[in-house]
Scaffold this active site. Structure first.
Site, short mmCIF file in Angstrom:
data_model
loop_
_atom_site.label_atom_id
_atom_site.label_comp_id
_atom_site.label_asym_id
_atom_site.label_seq_id
_atom_site.Cartn_x
_atom_site.Cartn_y
_atom_site.Cartn_z
CE LYS A 231 44.50 43.04 37.40
NZ LYS A 231 43.10 43.50 37.37
NE ARG B 204 36.48 41.18 29.21
CZ ARG B 204 35.72 42.04 29.86
NH1 ARG B 204 34.85 42.82 29.21
NH2 ARG B 204 35.79 42.14 31.17
N1 BES Z 1 41.70 39.17 36.54
C1 BES Z 1 40.91 40.34 36.54
C2 BES Z 1 39.63 40.20 37.37
C3 BES Z 1 39.79 39.99 38.85
C4 BES Z 1 39.65 41.05 39.72
C5 BES Z 1 39.99 38.73 39.38
C6 BES Z 1 39.74 40.85 41.08
C7 BES Z 1 40.10 38.53 40.74
C8 BES Z 1 39.97 39.59 41.59
C9 BES Z 1 40.51 40.70 35.12
O1 BES Z 1 41.42 40.37 34.14
C10 BES Z 1 40.33 42.17 35.07
O2 BES Z 1 41.29 42.86 35.28
N2 BES Z 1 39.12 42.62 34.78
C11 BES Z 1 38.85 44.00 34.68
C12 BES Z 1 37.92 44.22 33.51
C13 BES Z 1 37.70 45.67 33.17
C14 BES Z 1 38.99 46.29 32.67
C15 BES Z 1 36.64 45.74 32.11
C16 BES Z 1 38.18 44.44 35.98
O3 BES Z 1 37.40 43.68 36.54
O4 BES Z 1 38.48 45.54 36.44
MN MN Z 2 42.89 41.83 33.87
#
Ligand code: BES
Ligand code: MN
Ligand code: ZN
Length: 501
Positions: free
Chosen positions: A282, A356
């Site tokens: 990230k 997931r």
């Molecule tokens: N934990 C994150 C989602 C999230 C984002 C929670 C902002 C709280 C605030 C999750 O694991 C994630 O990173 N999801 C990705 C999925 C994508 C790679 C398909 C996302 O939302 O970017």
């Molecule tokens: Mn994630």
């Protein structure tokens, strides 16, 4: 903790709280005595300047300067149409004043005719519960990582001022306060866990807190370590956890409140104690908020606390797959293929879509432990923030009836839930050329494809997915929710499960 007392006078309290509606306000303006002394004049001038109009969530603070036993008189606007959710919101607004005045003791007058009859028609228990919830949930402070948490504000005593017939019915007030306090402590548990930093709350530590909770509630708990996970072939949870020095855990808590029934709720909560994204790292901005990526786990732990303390006549299995998502030389990589506990294989496209994956093994675990209907709660996608902002939790289902039950529960708890469609076409987006599924379906419809991935592991069981990525952790406080962790969905799940026949 607050002590609650009940009587027909406002005992020596620091402040007296009166709820006033617009009709009453007119009567007061016509000359009906308010407190019946020189203060009345002052209060009337406040009305004249429209400083207080008895509108929803309006709270006026009046210093009594020795003219009353209490140091302050609080007037709060409450009208019939505001309902139960309005009460919860109003008392959150009252909490802001109570805290800034640092009141140790507060008297709440419910004995005035107007109010007494309105509370009786809309339900005394629900009304009182909503008041106390609103007040105490809003008084929560994020002190879990502070050295001297006890130095923070605490309301010591709350005194209900009741009339004769209300006092004859005191058991209702006491029961409402008891239920409210269980909700408050359960939401506080969820908030405290979520507000803990990633170094403090590793998967092992989360399992430790779950064990403490289970012991307190006298419930059976299993904590599967990395060797047991391997034995049970939980390749998805192990895969997500393999990049970290802090190994993953599968936590399972059993609650048997109705031995005569074959029905069992499965509550599955995403427990990523910190989400760096892994190899699909990230960006640095706001990454610290990813301590909240176990908000789903916190919600189901809070919910079971509430359910077990209220001894609801239902069966529940709580499942928390927990891991730390880190990049390292042994972390999952894009292109890797893992085998989930269910036997289905998954092609990893993005290691940041880790929630997931752990939920897949969580759902299979819940079914293996006898769950007949499933709710999963997860901070799953940033996309839910794009769709709904922070105002609502996104929901997906394979069963309309169960979804309607969740929505009805959410209307009562005041925690908004909004359903997104689950058309079969979306499911095609997570088909893989090389494995049974892939872990991302592209940017479009991200909350839906993420939810449907989890739903794949519900098999034929009724299931609702709750994506709390927008609602679990806030940048600023609102209503009864503080900045930081909200503990969202604890009360909605409790409400859902308490209503199911
Ligand atoms: N934990 C994150 C989602 C999230 C984002 C929670 C902002 C709280 C605030 C999750 O694991 C994630 O990173 N999801 C990705 C999925 C994508 C790679 C398909 C996302 O939302 O970017
Ligand atoms: Mn994630
Ligand atoms: Zn995540």
């Amino acid at each position: 903790m607050t002590t609650y007392t009940y009587g027909n006078t406002s005992k020596p309290s620091e402040a007296l709280l009166l709820l006033v509606n617009e009709e009453q306000l007119q009567q007061l303006k016509q000359g009906t005595p308010i407190v019946g002394n020189a203060l009345d004049q002052h209060i009337l001038s406040l009305f004249d300047k429209e400083q207080f109009r008895a509108k929803a969530n309006q709270v006026a603070v009046i210093a009594t300067l020795g003219l009353m036993d209490e140091n302050y008189l609080l007037l709060a606007g409450y009208n019939e149409e505001d309902g139960i959710n309005g009460l919860r919101e109003l008392f959150a607004a009252i909490a802001k004043q109570v805290k800034s005045l640092k009141l140790a003791t507060l008297s709440l007058s419910l004995n005035k005719e107007h109010l007494a009859s309105q509370l009786a028609t809309q339900g005394t228990h629900q009304s009182v519960q909503a008041m106390i919830e609103g007040l105490q949930l809003a008084l929560y402070e994020r002190t879990i990582m502070k050295k001297e948490a006890q130095k923070f504000y605490n309301l010591q005593a709350l005194n209900f001022v009741l009339n004769e017939s209300q006092l004859a019915n005191i058991a209702t007030y006491e029961a409402a306060v008891t239920e409210a306090e269980h909700m408050i402590q359960s939401v506080k548990l969820a908030r405290d866990l979520t507000n803990m930093s990633g170094n403090e709350l590793t998967p092992e530590r989360l399992a430790f807190y779950a064990e403490e909770l289970a012991n307190e509630l006298e419930l059976d708990i299993e904590v599967l370590d990395e060797w047991s996970l391997a034995e049970e072939q939980m390749g998805a949870l192990l895969g997500v956890g393999q990049g970290s020095i802090n190994p993953p855990r599968m936590i399972v808590i059993h609650y048997e409140g109705d031995p005569s029934s074959d029905e069992k709720w499965g509550l599955v909560g995403k427990g990523i104690t910190f989400d760096t994204g892994g190899i699909s790292l990230k960006p640095a901005a706001n990454m610290e908020d990813m301590i909240s990526d176990m908000g789903g786990a916190a919600a189901v732990l809070g919910a079971i606390r509430a359910i077990a303390s209220m001894k609801l006549p239902v069966n529940v299995v709580v499942v928390v797959p927990t891991a730390e998502n880190m990049p390292s030389d042994r972390a999952l990589k894009p292109g890797d293929v893992i085998t989930t506990m269910s036997g289905h294989t998954v092609e990893i496209i993005n290691t940041d879509a880790e929630g997931r994956l752990v939920l897949a093994d969580g759902m299979t675990t819940a079914i293996k432990r006898g769950a007949t209907k499933l709710i999963d709660v997860a901070t799953l996608t940033g996309a839910v923030l794009v769709a709904l902002g922070t105002e609502a939790t996104g929901a997906i289902t394979n069963n309309e009836q169960l979804m309607q039950q969740v929505i009805a529960a959410s209307a009562k708890s005041g925690e908004r839930v909004w359903q997104l469609p689950a058309y079969a076409e979306y499911k095609k987006l997570i088909r893989s050329d090389v494995a049974d599924l892939k872990n991302t379906g592209g940017r479009h419809g991200g909350t839906i494809t993420g939810g449907l991935f989890v739903g794949h592991f519900a098999e034929d069981k009724p299931w609702v997915h709750l994506d709390i990525a927008g609602t679990a952790f806030l940048n600023s406080s609102r209503k009864w929710e503080p900045k930081g962790a909200t503990g969202v969905m604890v009360r909605t799940i409790y409400q859902l499960i308490s209503e199911k026949d």
